[in-house]
Structures are given as C-alpha cells and as structure tokens.
Enzyme design. Sequence first.
Site, short mmCIF file in Angstrom:
data_model
loop_
_atom_site.label_atom_id
_atom_site.label_comp_id
_atom_site.label_asym_id
_atom_site.label_seq_id
_atom_site.Cartn_x
_atom_site.Cartn_y
_atom_site.Cartn_z
NE ARG A 84 -24.70 15.41 2.93
CZ ARG A 84 -23.81 15.11 1.98
NH1 ARG A 84 -22.64 14.62 2.30
NH2 ARG A 84 -24.08 15.31 0.72
CG HIS A 86 -27.67 13.14 -2.67
ND1 HIS A 86 -27.84 14.41 -2.15
CD2 HIS A 86 -26.33 13.00 -2.87
CE1 HIS A 86 -26.67 15.01 -2.04
NE2 HIS A 86 -25.74 14.18 -2.46
CD GLN A 99 -24.62 14.79 -6.88
OE1 GLN A 99 -24.03 15.15 -5.87
NE2 GLN A 99 -24.18 15.08 -8.11
CG ASP A 106 -22.19 7.14 -5.24
OD1 ASP A 106 -21.15 7.74 -4.89
OD2 ASP A 106 -23.23 7.13 -4.55
CB CYS A 117 -22.69 12.09 -6.84
SG CYS A 117 -22.40 10.52 -6.01
NE ARG A 127 -25.10 18.61 -5.35
CZ ARG A 127 -24.83 18.07 -4.14
NH1 ARG A 127 -23.71 17.40 -3.95
NH2 ARG A 127 -25.68 18.16 -3.13
#
Length: 332
Positions: free
Chosen positions: A106, A133, A136, A229, A270, A315
């Site tokens: 990440r 991402h 996700q 988001d 998310c 997740r």
Amino acid sequence: MTLYKKNFLKMLDLSKEEVEEYLRVAALLKDKKRKGEVHDFLRGKNIALIFEKTSTRTRCAFEVAAADLGMHAVYLDPKSSQIGKKESIEDTAKVLGRMFDAIEYRGYGQEIVEALAKYSGVPTFNGLTNESHPTQILADLLTVREHFGKVEGLTLAYYGDARYNMGNSLMVGAAKMGMNFTACCPAKYFPDAALIEKCREIAKETGSVLRFEEDPAKGSVGADVIYTDVWVSMGEPPEVWEKRIADLSPYKVTGAVMARANKGAIFMHCLPAFHDLGTEIGREMKERFGLEDMEVTDEVFLGEQSVVFDEAENRLHTIKAVIACSLVKDGV
Ligand code: CP
C-alpha cells in the site's frame, strides 16, 4: 481457469471470469469462516505487508486473512525499514522475493507495486496506490452480489472525486462486470479521459453503460448503488480541503440523493467516512467551515439502506480469496 501465482495489481488486468472466480472463492471462504471450519491451506507460507500509508481495514484484512490461512505475516512500516530511502524498490523486491511467498503493497504510485511484482518474482497484491484500489473493488462487488444476487445490469452511481483510485477502479470494475457506472461530480473531477476510453471499449463487450453527470439531482436517478468516498485522498496536502469542500458539497450523499435512486437502492462507502464529528479532521472542518458532515450525511450513513459494514467485513473474505487463489496450487 487458474489464478495460481497471479499478481493482483489493478482491475484492468483481470478478466470478468477471473473476477467471478475470486468472488466464488471469497464466498466459499466466508462460509467456512462463519461455520468455524479451519481453512489453513497455506501453513508454512509467509507474506510481507508493506504499508507506506495508514490503514485499518486493508491491514487488518491481510493480517487476519493470512492467519486464517495458516500463514505468517510480517508488517513493514517504511519508517522502520530501508524501503525507498536507503534501498531502491527493485533491490527491496529482490530481497523480499527470496524470503516471502507473496508481497502486499500500500502506498503511492502504481509503478511501485508493478516494480515489486516484476523484481520479486512472487505474487504481489495492491493494497491501494494513488491510481488503483482493486481489493476494495472485489469487496464491493461481493457486497453488491450478496445484496442483489447479481452485479450485471445494475447501476452504480459514484458521487465525489472520481479522478483517483476509487473512482478509477469502480469504473473499471463496473465495465468489466457489465454493471452500469455513473460518475456524478463537476467535470474536472471525472476520471482520466484515456481510462474512460479504455472502459468504453471494455463496456462494448460487456454491455455496461458509462455515464458522466454534473447534475447532483440526476446522478442517482435509476441507480441501485450509491457510492461515495472522502473528498481528500491520502497523501494530498491539507490546503486542498477548502476548494474540495466548495466544489463537492453539492455532491454530498443525502436523503434526497437516495430518494431519487431505484427502490431498494443501497448506500456504499469504502471507509473511513466523514459522516459526523467523531474524527479529528471532522471536528477541524466543523471549526473551519461549520460542517457537521462531509461526503455523506449521518442519516444516510447509519440508515437502513447503508451496507457499509458488510462491505468492510467483505474486505477480509475477498483479500483472503486473492491470497488463496494465488498461492494454493491446486485451487480452492
Ligand atoms: N477502505 C480502505 O482501504 O480502508 P483502510 O484505509 O482502513 O485500509
């Protein structure tokens, strides 16, 4: 089909069938977890978890997934390792590839996770870059499918800044899966034009309809999923808040936005989210701009249509599927 030894770097790399396979395995592993069935197929394997940016969900999902699969996980915080400062990404990748069976990254540019994959020689997974991402998106697709029984033919409307990892990856994921995608924001916040072109090509094959809408009153009309988001992404300087709030406040997800969506529509995010004053940044924005919330109201976030905590749980199951599909030789 085999996903053995496959990297997981961005949604563009995946076929619809591969996404379906990850979702199948995620649902299977979720069921095993619920039933308390041991699924430690990867005993003796090791995974390196590199986090150049902060995380709650992604880090916990990788660590718990690794533990459930019987693996050992090593968390690397760049502040306490040589990565990037005293050692290049290429050299780091070559070292980690000698010690680990897989690597998660990440951080910043997509080119970093691509380089880790290229030089390590072991499966490498993107836990978020500036551009992408993908883990996700798998969790989001699983959540939508659990709720509606399908993803194809549904419409997802994304409200907010669609230029970065979440807007990009949702658009690609939707196009790949035959889901319709609407970006609802000022035109300067639409995804990159070249990526839109690529997605239009993919959509020709899958039947997905891509729409770019500047009117917040129209974005959610006909939508089954309303998604938003945070307005300022990780790594952006604090000075951008003022302009971002001015530009995106009309695109806050409110009860009115949800009311214009299809009957039975769901709300997704998310996370983390600024829906109340329970965060330092939320309180700072209240002091500076008088805001009680930002991208979504508390009413929507906590309302009956919200599936944000199902999404967060997924997740774990989807990240576990990515690891297992890549490292279990005979498949799961
Ligand atoms: N959604 C997400 O990536 O959460 P974290 O930043 O907590 O990992």
